[in-house]
Design an enzyme around this catalytic site. Structure first.
Site, PDB file in Angstrom:
ATOM      1  N   GLU A  70      12.047  19.121 -18.246  1.00 52.61           N
ATOM      2  CA  GLU A  70      12.730  18.454 -19.350  1.00 52.61           C
ATOM      3  C   GLU A  70      13.344  17.124 -18.934  1.00 52.61           C
ATOM      4  OE1 GLU A  70      16.045  19.350 -22.812  1.00 52.61           O
ATOM      5  OE2 GLU A  70      15.959  20.663 -21.052  1.00 52.61           O
TER       6      GLU A  70
ATOM      7  N   ASP B 295      12.550  24.317 -17.487  1.00 52.88           N
ATOM      8  CA  ASP B 295      13.742  23.880 -18.206  1.00 52.88           C
ATOM      9  C   ASP B 295      14.926  24.207 -17.307  1.00 52.88           C
ATOM     10  OD1 ASP B 295      15.768  23.187 -19.915  1.00 52.88           O
ATOM     11  OD2 ASP B 295      14.876  24.127 -21.672  1.00 52.88           O
TER      12      ASP B 295
ATOM     13  N   ASP C 222      18.373  25.637 -20.253  1.00 53.32           N
ATOM     14  CA  ASP C 222      18.071  25.845 -21.661  1.00 53.32           C
ATOM     15  C   ASP C 222      19.339  26.372 -22.322  1.00 53.32           C
ATOM     16  OD1 ASP C 222      16.336  26.007 -23.960  1.00 53.32           O
ATOM     17  OD2 ASP C 222      16.499  28.168 -23.754  1.00 53.32           O
TER      18      ASP C 222
ATOM     19  N   THR D 291      22.010  23.788 -23.135  1.00 54.19           N
ATOM     20  CA  THR D 291      23.001  22.884 -22.535  1.00 54.19           C
ATOM     21  C   THR D 291      24.279  22.811 -23.367  1.00 54.19           C
ATOM     22  OG1 THR D 291      21.196  21.559 -21.609  1.00 54.19           O
ATOM     23  CG2 THR D 291      23.377  20.550 -21.656  1.00 54.19           C
TER      24      THR D 291
ATOM     25  N   ASP E 129      10.772  24.820 -23.355  1.00 58.79           N
ATOM     26  CA  ASP E 129      11.603  25.740 -24.116  1.00 58.79           C
ATOM     27  C   ASP E 129      10.985  27.126 -24.231  1.00 58.79           C
ATOM     28  OD1 ASP E 129      13.651  23.890 -24.763  1.00 58.79           O
ATOM     29  OD2 ASP E 129      12.452  23.087 -26.408  1.00 58.79           O
TER      30      ASP E 129
END
Length: 219
Positions: free
Chosen positions: A24, A41, A44, A46, A169
């Protein structure tokens, strides 16, 4: 995000120098479909992390030959480690997991992502959620796609859907879900692309047709 990404990049490249990385927070993610690739990620959820919700995870998947063959999702707050590999089952902290056998959709718990960074989708998206909500038992909204998928894996939830998810994701949890007996497709009932954004529907097999029908009724 950057600290976790940099740490895992160094470890993965040292142990598996022939495998690429899509992440990411990486500036460039130009990965060919024939390239073995880690899909990461680093955090995931945040927003959850910032607000101390304890619903955040590190998600890592291995893309090989057009599919995800290994995945791991770790929530450090709960110390829950979900993982699975193609043909080898799905596990939570070493214990095998399987999706729910709940027979009635009216008793199903469904989680969703509201696409908060693309609020222009809301007018078309929320009628879909409303249609599903009126037919199931209740909704959940965790703020972490990876954890939502894993909660379907272990039977806490029965389905999860969201639009325009990034590869990092959803890819890591994909193989865990399938090894746990679940199904995952895009909203048109096609195989997710894994290296591209996708509308994702993940659920127990017995609710797949119901959810596809409820989605199509509004989309």
């Amino acid at each position: 995000d950057f600290s976790v990404q940099d740490f895992l990049r160094k470890v993965l490249f040292r142990k598996y120098p022939g495998i690429g990385l899509m992440s990411e927070e990486q500036k460039e993610n130009v990965i060919g479909p024939d390239t073995n690739t880690w899909i990461l990620d680093p955090i995931d959820g945040t927003t959850n992390l910032i607000r101390d919700y304890h619903l955040s995870a590190v998600s890592l998947g291995l893309y090989e030959n057009g599919e995800i063959t290994f995945g791991v999702v770790y929530n450090p707050f709960t110390e829950e480690l979900f993982y699975g590999a193609k043909g080898e089952g799905a596990y939570l902290n070493g214990t095998p997991i399987h999706v729910s056998d709940q027979p009635e959709f009216k008793d199903a718990v469904v989680s969703f992502g509201s696409s908060p960074y693309e609020k222009n989708r809301a007018k078309k998206l929320f009628p879909v959620f409303y249609n599903i909500f009126m037919n199931c038992a209740d909704f959940r909204r965790t703020g972490s796609a990876a954890l939502d998928l894993c909660y379907v894996d272990c039977g806490r939830q029965h389905a999860y859907l969201e639009q325009n998810l990034k590869p990092w994701d959803y890819s890591g949890a994909t193989v865990i879900l399938r090894e746990a007996g679940g199904v995952i497709t895009d909203w048109e009932n096609k195989e997710p692309p894994y290296l591209e954004n996708s509308d994702i529907l993940a659920c127990v097999p017995q609710f797949r047709e119901i959810l596809q029908r409820l989605i199509k009724k509004q989309v």
